[in-house]
Design an enzyme around this catalytic site. Structure first.
Site, PDB file in Angstrom:
ATOM      1  N   SER A 135       0.292  -0.488   0.211  1.00 12.22           N
ATOM      2  CA  SER A 135       0.803  -0.780  -1.127  1.00 12.22           C
ATOM      3  C   SER A 135       2.164  -1.469  -1.091  1.00 12.22           C
ATOM      4  CB  SER A 135       0.901   0.501  -1.960  1.00 12.22           C
ATOM      5  OG  SER A 135      -0.386   0.933  -2.308  1.00 12.22           O
TER       6      SER A 135
ATOM      7  N   ASP B  81       8.309   5.069  -4.974  1.00 10.17           N
ATOM      8  CA  ASP B  81       7.085   4.788  -4.221  1.00 10.17           C
ATOM      9  C   ASP B  81       6.905   3.267  -4.042  1.00 10.17           C
ATOM     10  OD1 ASP B  81       4.838   5.925  -2.849  1.00 10.17           O
ATOM     11  OD2 ASP B  81       3.560   5.153  -4.428  1.00 10.17           O
TER      12      ASP B  81
ATOM     13  N   THR C 245       4.910   0.690  -4.862  1.00  6.71           N
ATOM     14  CA  THR C 245       4.728  -0.375  -5.864  1.00  6.71           C
ATOM     15  C   THR C 245       5.976  -0.633  -6.706  1.00  6.71           C
ATOM     16  OG1 THR C 245       2.383   0.173  -5.938  1.00  6.71           O
ATOM     17  CG2 THR C 245       3.224  -1.244  -7.701  1.00  6.71           C
TER      18      THR C 245
ATOM     19  N   GLU D 262       2.497   1.649 -13.718  1.00  4.58           N
ATOM     20  CA  GLU D 262       1.542   1.914 -12.640  1.00  4.58           C
ATOM     21  C   GLU D 262       0.898   3.285 -12.789  1.00  4.58           C
ATOM     22  OE1 GLU D 262       1.440   1.940  -7.788  1.00  4.58           O
ATOM     23  OE2 GLU D 262       3.033   3.049  -8.750  1.00  4.58           O
TER      24      GLU D 262
ATOM     25  N   ASP E  33      -5.210   5.448  -6.745  1.00  6.22           N
ATOM     26  CA  ASP E  33      -5.114   5.318  -5.284  1.00  6.22           C
ATOM     27  C   ASP E  33      -5.171   6.689  -4.607  1.00  6.22           C
ATOM     28  OD1 ASP E  33      -4.262   3.761  -2.767  1.00  6.22           O
ATOM     29  OD2 ASP E  33      -2.657   5.224  -2.933  1.00  6.22           O
TER      30      ASP E  33
ATOM     31  N   HIS F 126      -7.825   8.026  -1.761  1.00  5.64           N
ATOM     32  CA  HIS F 126      -7.520   8.587  -0.435  1.00  5.64           C
ATOM     33  C   HIS F 126      -8.199   9.940  -0.248  1.00  5.64           C
ATOM     34  CE1 HIS F 126      -4.720   5.601   1.015  1.00  5.64           C
ATOM     35  NE2 HIS F 126      -4.047   5.638  -0.121  1.00  5.64           N
TER      36      HIS F 126
ATOM     37  N   ASP G 209      -3.567  -3.483  -6.479  1.00  2.39           N
ATOM     38  CA  ASP G 209      -3.028  -4.170  -5.302  1.00  2.39           C
ATOM     39  C   ASP G 209      -4.036  -4.288  -4.167  1.00  2.39           C
ATOM     40  OD1 ASP G 209      -2.974  -1.425  -5.137  1.00  2.39           O
ATOM     41  OD2 ASP G 209      -0.952  -1.302  -4.302  1.00  2.39           O
ATOM     42  N   HIS G 210      -5.020  -3.369  -4.153  1.00  3.84           N
ATOM     43  CA  HIS G 210      -6.024  -3.330  -3.084  1.00  3.84           C
ATOM     44  C   HIS G 210      -7.027  -2.261  -3.484  1.00  3.84           C
ATOM     45  CE1 HIS G 210      -4.290   0.493  -2.023  1.00  3.84           C
ATOM     46  NE2 HIS G 210      -3.094  -0.067  -2.011  1.00  3.84           N
TER      47      HIS G 210
HETATM   48 ZN   LIG Z   1      -2.916   3.930  -0.939  1.00  2.00          ZN
END
Ligand SMILES: [Zn+2]
Length: 477
Positions: A101, A152, A154, A280, A285, A289, A327-328
């Protein structure tokens, strides 16, 4: 035999001619089909709605689950992706194919590739201007909102610089120097000195007090946030990350939408040059995970409620650009069809995930991260069974997974969030919501945009193109 053109042949010929014409027409407008270099109009305000770890499968899961379980449209897909400009972004950092990130956020904020873990510092050690620095230099007001810690990857990559995203106290110091008009999320731990409640700073400094001395209003819970009237606002609602929706205490921690609304109220005060706001939702995310499909669903809904707030603001202030992106991709999220058990490979023993399986997800009432906390360092079978019976109705834990959880083992080298990934596999076996990894994948990020300048984000581009467009739109040239 004399050739006679049948009706079918003549139809085919006309159709082919029409197709050739269409191809020519498409070739003729290829310059408008890809994104233009110049926007038709520049926005006064920019709101970037950012779901960390969301790519097309997550977005579609938000749409599907919202329709079936909430009977509500999912405005991200149903309004912004449908009616706005839609694009994809490749995500690779300078030093790998799979991105983290920090590198993804840095590319999107600066227009430069950086190594994984770096915050807006290129691989040759150069600090490159972030979107928020450029906005501030242009006299715009700036705001950063997240469900993660405010330091964090981002929010940091959109505003600060560091060789490593792990330098939490250093990033907090940089925020104090940068003075974003709005800063909201979790992470009070690195604002407060060790020895005070939740404080972790080793230098004894109280950075919350330092923000207050600079004229900021401070909000530490939902009521304080709703009562806030100042144009400059620091909101810290958790020591570390803010909670998943399933576990959230609404009195203590506001929703993403409540934070977005408060940020827009504060930023639109005294802003002749407009503002740039990043909102955000990091839980998308974090759920990826953990391979936690139920938490992912609730995080996507929470994000979408915040998108509604941004679109309402845009209706009142049409010179506002709203960008939705991630972002991904996180987790290799793969809703699929699968065998009900291993008795036979026959397709009769197969189920396609659908509404019934989604309803099972809808009945889950605790995040997998919270289950980990409740289990503690030495998971006991008794506590595990009780938690599952209470919070995962209808789910059965197969003996192989149960043994791995109790003995704290993993099945594979790319599943390292334990025991969450094993519980995620329990959920997958009965619902078809499988995951390929506990890490990130290179699936292109999706970007949808509405408002002045939205057309720049159309088509298949790189995440550095996103950063370059953002700088151009902020600078108005
Ligand atoms: Zn992540």
């Amino acid at each position: 035999m004399q050739y006679q053109e049948s009706g079918r042949h003549s139809f085919m010929r006309k159709w082919l001619a029409a197709l050739a014409g269409l191809t020519l027409a498409l070739a003729g407008c290829s310059s408008t089909a890809s994104s233009p270099a110049e926007p038709a109009q520049y926005p006064k305000n920019i709101i970037i709605m950012f779901a960390d770890g969301a790519s097309s499968t997550q977005w579609d899961f938000g749409r599907y689950s919202s329709t079936v379980l909430r009977n509500q449209p999912f405005v991200t897909t149903d309004v912004v992706f449908k009616e706005g400009s839609l694009g994809l972004l490749s995500t690779h950092p300078s030093d790998a194919y799979v991105v983290d990130s920090a590198a993804a956020g840095s590319a999107m904020s600066t227009g430069f590739k950086v190594n994984n873990a770096a915050i807006a510092v290129t691989r040759d050690g150069k600090s490159v201007p972030t979107a928020m620095e450029v906005a501030k230099a242009k006299g715009k007001r700036i705001g950063l909102v997240t469900t993660a810690t405010v330091y964090d990857a981002t929010p940091a990559a959109f505003s600060l610089h560091a060789l490593s995203r792990r330098d939490s106290p250093g990033l907090v110091d940089q925020y104090l120097a940068l003075e974003p008009d709005v800063l909201m999320g979790g992470g009070s731990d690195y604002f407060l000195p060790g020895g005070t409640s939740g404080g972790k700073r080793k230098d004894g400094k109280d950075i919350i007090a330092a923000f207050r001395a600079k004229g900021y209003q401070i909000a530490r819970n939902t009521a304080e946030l709703k009562a806030a009237t100042s144009a400059r606002l620091l909101g810290l609602f958790a020591d570390e990350d803010m909670a998943f929706e399933l576990d959230r205490d609404p009195a203590r921690e506001p929703t993403t939408a409540e934070m977005a609304a408060a940020a827009l109220r504060a930023l639109s005060r005294d802003s002749p040059n407009g503002f740039v706001l990043l909102v955000e939702n990091e839980n998308v995310d974090t759920a990826g995970h953990a391979n936690d499909a139920a938490s992912l669903m609730h995080a996507l809904w929470a994000f979408d409620e915040a998108v509604k707030v941004a679109l309402d603001f845009q209706r009142r202030m049409p010179d506002t650009l709203v960008i939705i992106t991630g972002d991904h991709e996180t987790g290799g999220f793969s809703p699929t069809y699968a065998l009900k058990d291993l008795s036979t490979l026959s397709s009769k023993n197969r189920f396609y995930t659908g509404d019934e399986q989604l309803r099972m997800l809808g009945r889950i009432t605790m995040s997998l991260n919270r289950v980990k906390e409740e289990l503690g360092r030495k998971p006991s079978g008794e506590v595990l069974d009780k938690l599952l019976a209470e919070h995962f109705p209808g789910f059965r834990l197969d003996p192989d997974l149960r043994e791995l959880i109790i003995n704290q083992g993993t099945r594979e080298r790319n599943f390292t969030y334990l025991p969450q990934n094993l519980l995620g596999r329990m959920v997958a076996r009965q619902t078809g919501y499988y995951w390929g990894t506990s890490g990130h994948t290179p699936e292109p990020a999706v970007v949808g945009a509405m408002g002045p300048g939205a057309e720049l984000f159309r088509g298949y581009q790189d995440n550095t193109d996103f950063g370059r467009h953002l700088h151009r739109l902020i600078q108005g040239k």
